[in-house]
Design an enzyme around this catalytic site. Structure first.
Site, PDB file in Angstrom:
ATOM      1  N   HIS A  68       0.804  -1.220   0.000  1.00 56.06           N
ATOM      2  CA  HIS A  68       0.000   0.000   0.000  1.00 56.06           C
ATOM      3  C   HIS A  68       0.840   1.274   0.000  1.00 56.06           C
ATOM      4  O   HIS A  68       0.299   2.370   0.121  1.00 56.06           O
ATOM      5  CB  HIS A  68      -0.928   0.023   1.222  1.00 56.06           C
ATOM      6  CG  HIS A  68      -1.969  -1.045   1.207  1.00 56.06           C
ATOM      7  ND1 HIS A  68      -2.512  -1.571   2.362  1.00 56.06           N
ATOM      8  CD2 HIS A  68      -2.567  -1.707   0.183  1.00 56.06           C
ATOM      9  CE1 HIS A  68      -3.390  -2.500   2.047  1.00 56.06           C
ATOM     10  NE2 HIS A  68      -3.435  -2.611   0.731  1.00 56.06           N
ATOM     11  N   HIS A 173       2.129  -7.967   6.938  1.00 56.22           N
ATOM     12  CA  HIS A 173       1.062  -7.953   5.935  1.00 56.22           C
ATOM     13  C   HIS A 173      -0.225  -8.620   6.383  1.00 56.22           C
ATOM     14  O   HIS A 173      -1.300  -8.111   6.106  1.00 56.22           O
ATOM     15  CB  HIS A 173       1.508  -8.561   4.603  1.00 56.22           C
ATOM     16  CG  HIS A 173       0.428  -8.550   3.547  1.00 56.22           C
ATOM     17  ND1 HIS A 173      -0.086  -7.384   3.034  1.00 56.22           N
ATOM     18  CD2 HIS A 173      -0.234  -9.553   2.913  1.00 56.22           C
ATOM     19  CE1 HIS A 173      -1.007  -7.678   2.121  1.00 56.22           C
ATOM     20  NE2 HIS A 173      -1.121  -8.980   2.043  1.00 56.22           N
TER      21      HIS A 173
END
Length: 255
Positions: A68, A173
């Protein structure tokens, strides 16, 4: 030397909780260096200069990221300009930012490498090859790797591949801490995923009802960050400065 790695910091709630609890954790464990994954630290996902500065001002020494990291264009210049915020090194060479950093602490030096997985993730350079390429450039004994990946097998495989070559490998993650902090046979500390710093009553940081409806129906949804009591997840690696070998690996959960 004690190095604290903190799991994905999620939105403003995670940032605020980190600021409240980090000073006490550093004092309790005698932490010399703090790494935090900040790719979800901004409200509405991603990372911004504002959320990055907040983490630094709260006591974080280096920020790693993940898939991201490029969501907020206002972050691109900061990624290029600063050496204490890194993005996965196996992303394209023309992408903003750098994939690793070597830091002089005065009493010792350490390097941090950020890598992204390829299983169930966006296409990127082979992380095994990227790690080899970077290790050839590093001139210090202590090397820490944040492997931002989905598949547990891929994380374990990279850790065993790097066993004896780096000091520690921690996964990020998934936002869920795994109960396997340990030292591998050749002296590398490893934990499959260090978890997250964010709202405990959530689906990996997101409002539960939103995630349930999206997964149950398959309909698009805006993943708003949850609010409420938080937790901080991480792992403390005790590293021998002379050899770079990991002497201890202890998971941390603070609520």
């Amino acid at each position: 030397m004690n190095i604290l790695a903190l799991g994905d910091v999620v939105s403003d709630s995670g940032c605020e909780f980190l600021r409240q609890r980090l000073p006490g954790i550093k004092k309790l464990y005698g932490v010399d260096f703090v790494i935090a994954n900040g790719e979800n630290s901004a409200v509405g996902n991603g990372i911004t200069p504002t959320s990055a500065k907040y983490l630094f001002d709260s006591g974080v020494d280096l920020i790693t990221t993940g898939n991201h990291v490029f969501r907020r264009k206002e972050m691109y210049d900061m990624l290029d300009e600063r050496s204490d915020i890194i993005r996965p090194a196996n992303y394209h060479s023309e992408a903003p930012g750098k994939g690793w950093a070597q830091i002089d602490l005065g009493f010792t030096q350490l390097a941090v490498i950020n890598l992204a997985g390829r299983v169930y993730m966006e296409d990127s350079e082979n992380p095994f090859d990227a790690a080899d390429r970077i290790l050839d450039k590093i001139s210090c004994k202590t090397v820490i790797v944040d492997f931002h990946a989905e598949a547990t097998a891929e994380k374990a495989a990279l850790a065993y591949y790097l066993d004896g070559k780096v000091s520690a490998v921690f996964g990020t993650h998934t936002h869920v801490q795994t109960a396997d902090a340990r030292i591998l046979p050749k002296g590398t500390g490893f934990i499959t995923d260090i978890g997250m710093t964010g709202v405990k009553d959530s689906v990996i940081g997101v409002v539960p009802e939103i995630s349930v409806n999206h997964i149950r129906t398959g309909m698009p949804a805006r993943f708003d960050a949850a609010k409420g009591p938080c937790m901080l997840n991480g792992c403390i690696f005790g590293i021998d400065q002379k050899t770079g070998r990991c002497e201890s690996a202890e998971s941390v959960i603070v609520e």
